[in-house]
Scaffold this motif. Sequence first.
Motif, PDB file in Angstrom:
ATOM      1  N   LEU A 157       0.830  -1.203   0.000  1.00 51.99           N
ATOM      2  CA  LEU A 157       0.000   0.000   0.000  1.00 51.99           C
ATOM      3  C   LEU A 157       0.867   1.257   0.000  1.00 51.99           C
ATOM      4  O   LEU A 157       0.638   2.174  -0.790  1.00 51.99           O
ATOM      5  N   PRO A 203      -7.782   4.422  -0.359  1.00 49.51           N
ATOM      6  CA  PRO A 203      -6.782   3.527   0.225  1.00 49.51           C
ATOM      7  C   PRO A 203      -7.388   2.336   0.971  1.00 49.51           C
ATOM      8  O   PRO A 203      -6.805   1.258   0.976  1.00 49.51           O
ATOM      9  N   LEU A 211      -6.392  -1.389   0.040  1.00 43.59           N
ATOM     10  CA  LEU A 211      -5.856  -2.307   1.043  1.00 43.59           C
ATOM     11  C   LEU A 211      -6.624  -3.629   1.021  1.00 43.59           C
ATOM     12  O   LEU A 211      -6.015  -4.706   1.089  1.00 43.59           O
TER      13      LEU A 211
END
Length: 184
Positions: free
Chosen positions: A60, A72, A76
């Motif tokens: 990430l 994000p 993830l």
Amino acid sequence: MTFEIQDRPQTASVRLEAAKDTRLEALVRGQSPALLRFLVRRTLNREEAQDLAQEAFLRLTDAARRRPIGNPEGYLKLIIRNLLRDRAKSAAGRHERRLAAFDPETLAASDSDPHQALVARQTLARYEAAVMALKPKTREIFLMHRLDGRTYAEIAVVIGMSLGGVEKQMGRAIAHIDRALSRP
């Protein structure tokens, strides 16, 4: 900046170099305990779960350094899903390689060791029984691959199913035979 993933006092720290994005830092800090619990449930191995969590956060942060990530959290989850899939494929490959090495001639012992010869005959009998206990379609696919040496793609064409279906059937066959051979 350095992050530590901590779940319990016994948990070893996992250090990650992260981008200067405070949103990413908050994600790592907020998701670490839940992610570790999730991975421990999936892997049944705390150390492996920690390794996967570290790898996920490393991927990430590496991706965040190269380009902006709009979501994000979603990214993830995608990384975790891919890591677990890769882990499962790797485990299936290990099982297949172990079973692929099964060769009755290799197991056959010399005449000078009757105990080893008996063990070899018993193992072969258990292997044959496990193969015969497979469902007919699964057995056919397994034998086409192992005896005829056909690839999964070739089997898929002959049987008339998808490549994923053949992979799934082979996975079932390998898991069944592995369980049968690992029983005392």
